[in-house]
Design a protein around this motif. Structure first.
Motif, PDB file in Angstrom:
ATOM      1  N   TYR A  28       0.774  -1.180  -0.006  1.00 24.81           N
ATOM      2  CA  TYR A  28      -0.088  -0.071  -0.084  1.00 24.81           C
ATOM      3  C   TYR A  28       0.833   1.366  -0.012  1.00 24.81           C
ATOM      4  O   TYR A  28       1.809   1.552   0.696  1.00 24.81           O
ATOM      5  CB  TYR A  28      -0.918   0.166   1.329  1.00 24.81           C
ATOM      6  CG  TYR A  28      -2.040  -0.714   0.925  1.00 24.81           C
ATOM      7  CD1 TYR A  28      -3.050  -0.138   0.441  1.00 24.81           C
ATOM      8  CD2 TYR A  28      -2.264  -1.989   1.522  1.00 24.81           C
ATOM      9  CE1 TYR A  28      -4.319  -1.065   0.345  1.00 24.81           C
ATOM     10  CE2 TYR A  28      -3.319  -2.945   1.556  1.00 24.81           C
ATOM     11  CZ  TYR A  28      -4.691  -2.385   0.839  1.00 24.81           C
ATOM     12  OH  TYR A  28      -5.502  -3.193   0.776  1.00 24.81           O
ATOM     13  N   THR A  30      -0.156   4.837   0.885  1.00 28.60           N
ATOM     14  CA  THR A  30      -1.481   5.525   1.384  1.00 28.60           C
ATOM     15  C   THR A  30      -1.024   6.972   1.516  1.00 28.60           C
ATOM     16  O   THR A  30      -1.813   7.786   1.325  1.00 28.60           O
ATOM     17  CB  THR A  30      -1.969   5.015   2.688  1.00 28.60           C
ATOM     18  OG1 THR A  30      -0.983   4.957   3.579  1.00 28.60           O
ATOM     19  CG2 THR A  30      -2.730   3.529   2.111  1.00 28.60           C
ATOM     20  N   GLN A  33       3.037   9.600  -1.521  1.00 28.05           N
ATOM     21  CA  GLN A  33       2.878   9.121  -3.142  1.00 28.05           C
ATOM     22  C   GLN A  33       3.984   9.935  -3.753  1.00 28.05           C
ATOM     23  O   GLN A  33       4.699   9.600  -4.686  1.00 28.05           O
ATOM     24  CB  GLN A  33       1.611   8.889  -3.506  1.00 28.05           C
ATOM     25  CG  GLN A  33       0.688   8.049  -2.890  1.00 28.05           C
ATOM     26  CD  GLN A  33      -0.657   8.170  -3.150  1.00 28.05           C
ATOM     27  OE1 GLN A  33      -0.979   8.909  -3.976  1.00 28.05           O
ATOM     28  NE2 GLN A  33      -1.464   7.262  -2.576  1.00 28.05           N
ATOM     29  N   LYS A  64       6.910   3.529  -9.510  1.00 28.76           N
ATOM     30  CA  LYS A  64       6.170   4.898  -8.874  1.00 28.76           C
ATOM     31  C   LYS A  64       5.004   4.353  -8.256  1.00 28.76           C
ATOM     32  O   LYS A  64       4.305   3.319  -8.904  1.00 28.76           O
ATOM     33  CB  LYS A  64       5.964   5.947 -10.028  1.00 28.76           C
ATOM     34  CG  LYS A  64       7.065   6.497 -10.288  1.00 28.76           C
ATOM     35  CD  LYS A  64       6.828   7.574 -11.377  1.00 28.76           C
ATOM     36  CE  LYS A  64       8.310   8.485 -11.886  1.00 28.76           C
ATOM     37  NZ  LYS A  64       7.985   9.563 -12.721  1.00 28.76           N
ATOM     38  N   PRO A  65       4.178   4.961  -7.264  1.00 31.28           N
ATOM     39  CA  PRO A  65       3.014   4.468  -6.995  1.00 31.28           C
ATOM     40  C   PRO A  65       1.872   4.723  -8.206  1.00 31.28           C
ATOM     41  O   PRO A  65       2.059   5.539  -8.939  1.00 31.28           O
ATOM     42  CB  PRO A  65       2.492   5.533  -5.601  1.00 31.28           C
ATOM     43  CG  PRO A  65       3.907   6.087  -5.384  1.00 31.28           C
ATOM     44  CD  PRO A  65       4.854   6.084  -6.532  1.00 31.28           C
ATOM     45  N   TYR A  66       1.003   3.630  -8.028  1.00 31.98           N
ATOM     46  CA  TYR A  66      -0.132   3.546  -9.136  1.00 31.98           C
ATOM     47  C   TYR A  66      -1.441   3.268  -8.383  1.00 31.98           C
ATOM     48  O   TYR A  66      -1.358   2.465  -7.501  1.00 31.98           O
ATOM     49  CB  TYR A  66       0.561   2.630 -10.157  1.00 31.98           C
ATOM     50  CG  TYR A  66       0.882   1.174  -9.697  1.00 31.98           C
ATOM     51  CD1 TYR A  66       0.034   0.421  -9.675  1.00 31.98           C
ATOM     52  CD2 TYR A  66       2.066   0.829  -9.249  1.00 31.98           C
ATOM     53  CE1 TYR A  66       0.052  -1.127  -9.224  1.00 31.98           C
ATOM     54  CE2 TYR A  66       2.497  -0.314  -8.921  1.00 31.98           C
ATOM     55  CZ  TYR A  66       1.696  -1.293  -8.769  1.00 31.98           C
ATOM     56  OH  TYR A  66       1.761  -2.492  -8.449  1.00 31.98           O
ATOM     57  N   PRO A  67      -2.444   3.607  -9.134  1.00 33.90           N
ATOM     58  CA  PRO A  67      -3.910   3.245  -8.442  1.00 33.90           C
ATOM     59  C   PRO A  67      -3.987   1.734  -8.546  1.00 33.90           C
ATOM     60  O   PRO A  67      -3.590   0.974  -9.777  1.00 33.90           O
ATOM     61  CB  PRO A  67      -4.574   3.785  -9.745  1.00 33.90           C
ATOM     62  CG  PRO A  67      -3.949   5.040 -10.155  1.00 33.90           C
ATOM     63  CD  PRO A  67      -2.517   4.387 -10.262  1.00 33.90           C
ATOM     64  N   LYS A  68      -4.600   1.156  -7.673  1.00 30.89           N
ATOM     65  CA  LYS A  68      -4.956  -0.141  -7.698  1.00 30.89           C
ATOM     66  C   LYS A  68      -6.257  -0.385  -7.685  1.00 30.89           C
ATOM     67  O   LYS A  68      -7.092  -0.042  -7.047  1.00 30.89           O
ATOM     68  CB  LYS A  68      -4.271  -0.926  -6.411  1.00 30.89           C
ATOM     69  CG  LYS A  68      -2.768  -1.056  -6.324  1.00 30.89           C
ATOM     70  CD  LYS A  68      -2.331  -2.087  -7.150  1.00 30.89           C
ATOM     71  CE  LYS A  68      -2.642  -3.629  -6.681  1.00 30.89           C
ATOM     72  NZ  LYS A  68      -2.265  -4.765  -7.602  1.00 30.89           N
ATOM     73  N   SER A  73      -6.546   2.517  -2.466  1.00 26.87           N
ATOM     74  CA  SER A  73      -5.500   3.124  -2.263  1.00 26.87           C
ATOM     75  C   SER A  73      -4.763   2.963  -3.528  1.00 26.87           C
ATOM     76  O   SER A  73      -4.703   2.089  -4.054  1.00 26.87           O
ATOM     77  CB  SER A  73      -4.671   3.165  -0.964  1.00 26.87           C
ATOM     78  OG  SER A  73      -3.535   3.881  -1.032  1.00 26.87           O
ATOM     79  N   HIS A  74      -3.347   3.558  -3.644  1.00 28.51           N
ATOM     80  CA  HIS A  74      -2.657   3.122  -4.412  1.00 28.51           C
ATOM     81  C   HIS A  74      -1.594   2.127  -4.049  1.00 28.51           C
ATOM     82  O   HIS A  74      -1.437   1.883  -2.790  1.00 28.51           O
ATOM     83  CB  HIS A  74      -1.487   4.257  -4.650  1.00 28.51           C
ATOM     84  CG  HIS A  74      -2.178   5.572  -5.606  1.00 28.51           C
ATOM     85  ND1 HIS A  74      -3.172   6.271  -5.142  1.00 28.51           N
ATOM     86  CD2 HIS A  74      -1.799   5.828  -6.767  1.00 28.51           C
ATOM     87  CE1 HIS A  74      -3.416   7.167  -6.116  1.00 28.51           C
ATOM     88  NE2 HIS A  74      -2.679   7.025  -7.081  1.00 28.51           N
ATOM     89  N   VAL A  76       2.512   0.214  -4.413  1.00 27.07           N
ATOM     90  CA  VAL A  76       3.884   0.579  -5.070  1.00 27.07           C
ATOM     91  C   VAL A  76       4.505  -0.713  -4.977  1.00 27.07           C
ATOM     92  O   VAL A  76       4.522  -1.451  -4.047  1.00 27.07           O
ATOM     93  CB  VAL A  76       4.533   1.720  -3.870  1.00 27.07           C
ATOM     94  CG1 VAL A  76       4.630   1.250  -2.753  1.00 27.07           C
ATOM     95  CG2 VAL A  76       6.017   1.949  -4.873  1.00 27.07           C
TER      96      VAL A  76
END
Length: 142
Positions: A28, A30, A33, A64-68, A73-74, A76
């Motif tokens: 996660y 959260t 980001q 990089k963080p990405y939408p799940k 949340s995102h 990584v």
């Protein structure tokens, strides 16, 4: 380069068995980001009961963080680099005047914590004193 502490609950991911050096995992993302980037260091912390609450190893962010889509949340991607031979229990860190100030102790309900320079230095010393592999902050081992 930033250094983070990522926290999980044992019922979500039990770090006593989950950390396998060289394997990839999605965690996660959260908070922080915009500060997360490939190559950043991540310490891995498990919350919960005092008998196992603490630090279990470290890894490196690989995306990089990405939408799940199936998460709230995102996410990584990280690569596990080191699993400590014995966890570093929270109780052994709470008495250190510098490490006791880490947000994981003061506001423990988050998933991601950005560490400051004193905490990074303090954790490195504790890890080295326990004869565990210390990151050199480029994802390699000292």
């Amino acid at each position: 380069m930033n250094v983070f502490l990522f926290q999980t609950k044992p019922e979500r991911l039990d770090l006593r068995s989950a950390i396998v050096p060289g394997e990839q995992a999605v965690w996660y993302a959260t908070r922080y980001q915009t500060e997360m980037a490939p190559g950043d260091l991540v310490y891995l912390w498990m919350s919960g009961d005092e008998h196992f609450k603490g630090l279990y190893g470290w890894g490196v962010i690989t995306s990089k963080p990405y939408p799940k889509a199936d998460w709230d949340s995102h996410g990584v991607d990280i690569e596990y680099r080191v699993r400590f031979s014995k966890p570093i229990k929270a109780s052994s860190l709470e008495n250190d005047p510098v490490l006791a100030k880490m947000l994981v102790f003061r506001a423990p309900h988050a998933s991601n914590f950005l560490l400051d320079a004193p905490a990074i230095k303090g954790l490195s010393k504790v890890i080295k004193d326990r004869r565990e592999k210390v990151p050199n902050f480029q994802g390699a081992v000292e």
